[in-house]
Design a protein around this motif. Structure first.
Motif, PDB file in Angstrom:
ATOM      1  N   ARG A  63      -3.121  -1.695   6.327  1.00 43.84           N
ATOM      2  CA  ARG A  63      -2.986  -2.227   4.965  1.00 43.84           C
ATOM      3  C   ARG A  63      -1.543  -2.203   4.461  1.00 43.84           C
ATOM      4  O   ARG A  63      -1.235  -2.806   3.450  1.00 43.84           O
ATOM      5  CB  ARG A  63      -3.871  -1.445   3.998  1.00 43.84           C
ATOM      6  CG  ARG A  63      -5.332  -1.651   4.272  1.00 43.84           C
ATOM      7  CD  ARG A  63      -6.154  -0.986   3.233  1.00 43.84           C
ATOM      8  NE  ARG A  63      -7.573  -1.181   3.497  1.00 43.84           N
ATOM      9  CZ  ARG A  63      -8.526  -0.612   2.820  1.00 43.84           C
ATOM     10  NH1 ARG A  63      -8.233   0.181   1.804  1.00 43.84           N
ATOM     11  NH2 ARG A  63      -9.786  -0.831   3.119  1.00 43.84           N
ATOM     12  N   PHE A  64      -0.682  -1.475   5.151  1.00 44.19           N
ATOM     13  CA  PHE A  64       0.721  -1.422   4.740  1.00 44.19           C
ATOM     14  C   PHE A  64       1.396  -2.741   5.078  1.00 44.19           C
ATOM     15  O   PHE A  64       1.320  -3.245   6.183  1.00 44.19           O
ATOM     16  CB  PHE A  64       1.449  -0.261   5.433  1.00 44.19           C
ATOM     17  CG  PHE A  64       2.936  -0.304   5.225  1.00 44.19           C
ATOM     18  CD1 PHE A  64       3.477  -0.139   3.947  1.00 44.19           C
ATOM     19  CD2 PHE A  64       3.796  -0.532   6.286  1.00 44.19           C
ATOM     20  CE1 PHE A  64       4.849  -0.179   3.759  1.00 44.19           C
ATOM     21  CE2 PHE A  64       5.156  -0.577   6.100  1.00 44.19           C
ATOM     22  CZ  PHE A  64       5.690  -0.411   4.831  1.00 44.19           C
ATOM     23  N   ASP A  65       2.082  -3.315   4.078  1.00 41.96           N
ATOM     24  CA  ASP A  65       2.800  -4.570   4.245  1.00 41.96           C
ATOM     25  C   ASP A  65       4.252  -4.329   3.849  1.00 41.96           C
ATOM     26  O   ASP A  65       4.554  -4.148   2.665  1.00 41.96           O
ATOM     27  CB  ASP A  65       2.170  -5.660   3.373  1.00 41.96           C
ATOM     28  CG  ASP A  65       2.795  -7.018   3.576  1.00 41.96           C
ATOM     29  OD1 ASP A  65       3.742  -7.135   4.379  1.00 41.96           O
ATOM     30  OD2 ASP A  65       2.336  -7.961   2.915  1.00 41.96           O
ATOM     31  N   ASP A  66       5.146  -4.358   4.846  1.00 38.91           N
ATOM     32  CA  ASP A  66       6.548  -4.045   4.565  1.00 38.91           C
ATOM     33  C   ASP A  66       7.243  -5.125   3.742  1.00 38.91           C
ATOM     34  O   ASP A  66       8.332  -4.891   3.216  1.00 38.91           O
ATOM     35  CB  ASP A  66       7.309  -3.756   5.856  1.00 38.91           C
ATOM     36  CG  ASP A  66       7.304  -4.929   6.820  1.00 38.91           C
ATOM     37  OD1 ASP A  66       6.541  -5.884   6.612  1.00 38.91           O
ATOM     38  OD2 ASP A  66       8.073  -4.859   7.802  1.00 38.91           O
ATOM     39  N   LYS A  68       6.008  -6.209   0.939  1.00 38.20           N
ATOM     40  CA  LYS A  68       5.688  -5.893  -0.454  1.00 38.20           C
ATOM     41  C   LYS A  68       6.395  -4.633  -0.959  1.00 38.20           C
ATOM     42  O   LYS A  68       6.406  -4.365  -2.147  1.00 38.20           O
ATOM     43  CB  LYS A  68       4.183  -5.725  -0.628  1.00 38.20           C
ATOM     44  CG  LYS A  68       3.420  -7.010  -0.429  1.00 38.20           C
ATOM     45  CD  LYS A  68       1.953  -6.807  -0.696  1.00 38.20           C
ATOM     46  CE  LYS A  68       1.193  -8.107  -0.505  1.00 38.20           C
ATOM     47  NZ  LYS A  68      -0.234  -7.935  -0.710  1.00 38.20           N
ATOM     48  N   GLY A  69       6.930  -3.818  -0.068  1.00 39.06           N
ATOM     49  CA  GLY A  69       7.607  -2.602  -0.487  1.00 39.06           C
ATOM     50  C   GLY A  69       7.843  -1.672   0.674  1.00 39.06           C
ATOM     51  O   GLY A  69       7.491  -1.961   1.812  1.00 39.06           O
ATOM     52  N   THR A  70       8.414  -0.536   0.362  1.00 44.01           N
ATOM     53  CA  THR A  70       8.739   0.434   1.402  1.00 44.01           C
ATOM     54  C   THR A  70       7.508   1.269   1.746  1.00 44.01           C
ATOM     55  O   THR A  70       6.562   1.362   0.959  1.00 44.01           O
ATOM     56  CB  THR A  70       9.860   1.379   0.925  1.00 44.01           C
ATOM     57  OG1 THR A  70       9.375   2.141  -0.175  1.00 44.01           O
ATOM     58  CG2 THR A  70      11.104   0.605   0.529  1.00 44.01           C
ATOM     59  N   PHE A  71       7.586   1.910   2.900  1.00 43.24           N
ATOM     60  CA  PHE A  71       6.506   2.795   3.306  1.00 43.24           C
ATOM     61  C   PHE A  71       6.400   3.963   2.347  1.00 43.24           C
ATOM     62  O   PHE A  71       5.301   4.394   1.998  1.00 43.24           O
ATOM     63  CB  PHE A  71       6.720   3.293   4.748  1.00 43.24           C
ATOM     64  CG  PHE A  71       5.670   4.265   5.179  1.00 43.24           C
ATOM     65  CD1 PHE A  71       4.420   3.830   5.595  1.00 43.24           C
ATOM     66  CD2 PHE A  71       5.909   5.638   5.125  1.00 43.24           C
ATOM     67  CE1 PHE A  71       3.433   4.727   5.966  1.00 43.24           C
ATOM     68  CE2 PHE A  71       4.924   6.544   5.496  1.00 43.24           C
ATOM     69  CZ  PHE A  71       3.689   6.092   5.921  1.00 43.24           C
ATOM     70  N   TRP A  74       4.473   2.930  -0.705  1.00 44.05           N
ATOM     71  CA  TRP A  74       3.058   2.751  -0.366  1.00 44.05           C
ATOM     72  C   TRP A  74       2.362   4.105  -0.191  1.00 44.05           C
ATOM     73  O   TRP A  74       1.271   4.345  -0.710  1.00 44.05           O
ATOM     74  CB  TRP A  74       2.945   1.918   0.915  1.00 44.05           C
ATOM     75  CG  TRP A  74       1.543   1.663   1.374  1.00 44.05           C
ATOM     76  CD1 TRP A  74       0.650   0.771   0.850  1.00 44.05           C
ATOM     77  CD2 TRP A  74       0.871   2.321   2.465  1.00 44.05           C
ATOM     78  NE1 TRP A  74      -0.530   0.830   1.549  1.00 44.05           N
ATOM     79  CE2 TRP A  74      -0.434   1.771   2.538  1.00 44.05           C
ATOM     80  CE3 TRP A  74       1.234   3.298   3.362  1.00 44.05           C
ATOM     81  CZ2 TRP A  74      -1.347   2.183   3.494  1.00 44.05           C
ATOM     82  CZ3 TRP A  74       0.331   3.701   4.317  1.00 44.05           C
ATOM     83  CH2 TRP A  74      -0.960   3.142   4.371  1.00 44.05           C
ATOM     84  N   GLY A  77       1.906   5.869  -3.516  1.00 44.72           N
ATOM     85  CA  GLY A  77       0.774   5.278  -4.237  1.00 44.72           C
ATOM     86  C   GLY A  77      -0.554   5.802  -3.707  1.00 44.72           C
ATOM     87  O   GLY A  77      -1.458   6.148  -4.474  1.00 44.72           O
ATOM     88  N   ALA A  78      -0.652   5.897  -2.386  1.00 43.59           N
ATOM     89  CA  ALA A  78      -1.870   6.433  -1.774  1.00 43.59           C
ATOM     90  C   ALA A  78      -2.051   7.897  -2.161  1.00 43.59           C
ATOM     91  O   ALA A  78      -3.174   8.338  -2.463  1.00 43.59           O
ATOM     92  CB  ALA A  78      -1.798   6.282  -0.252  1.00 43.59           C
TER      93      ALA A  78
END
Length: 185
Positions: A63-66, A68-71, A74, A77-78
């Protein structure tokens, strides 16, 4: 293969342990600060929450999309969402009580009777300075909790006279206590 900033995501996607270990070492402090901010009152649950976060990253790395933002963003947020979920679990645990755990106190009839008798004796001693009619009036209003008008009607006294008798009776009782006279029970 050694994990680094460029390959740790692909290692996690491949199911390799080195990737998640890199996340724990590199981002663990940051994620812990996010968790501690929300769970500072429950330090015993923070460690469990951290484990859930790392497991969630392991399970949901797809689900991580680089783009849209940094790890780090993400993962933070999780961590924030997991900490909020943990708080909700704690709240549910506090509000849910098993029926077996509820203890219903049983009234002790002998104790209640003794207390009632003592209160009755004390009431009689306090009202002892009043006339018989005023004692009955005080009993009706303050013990039986009748309103002034009903008590007056039952006793054949006008409502105004009830208020006058109550006022004078309270004055007598006050005077008795202020003079230091002891009540014998």
């Amino acid at each position: 293969m050694k994990a680094n900033e460029q390959n740790f995501i692909s290692l996690i996607k491949a199911g390799r342990e080195e990737g998640i270990l890199y996340v724990i070492e590199t981002y663990g402090g940051l994620l812990k600060s996010v968790v501690n901010k929300r769970l500072s009152s429950f330090p015993d649950r923070a460690e469990e929450c951290m484990n859930d976060i790392f497991f969630g990253i392991w399970q949901n790395i797809d689900r991580f999309d680089d783009t849209k933002g940094t790890f780090a963003a993400w993962a933070c947020g999780a961590a924030r969402l997991e900490a909020i979920d943990t708080l909700r679990k704690i709240q549910r645990e506090k509000t849910t009580v098993a029926l077996e755990d509820i203890e219903i106190p049983q009234e002790d009839a002998a104790l209640l009777q003794t207390i009632e008798q003592e209160l009755s004796e004390e009431t009689e001693a306090v009202l002892g300075c009043l006339s018989e009619k005023d004692r009955e009036l005080f009993q009706r209003i303050y013990v039986e909790e009748q309103d002034h008008e009903t008590a007056g009607q039952v006793m054949g006294i006008s409502k105004d006279n009830v208020y006058v008798r109550i006022f004078r009776g309270k004055k007598k009782i006050r005077k008795m206590f202020q003079s230091g006279r002891r009540i014998n029970i």
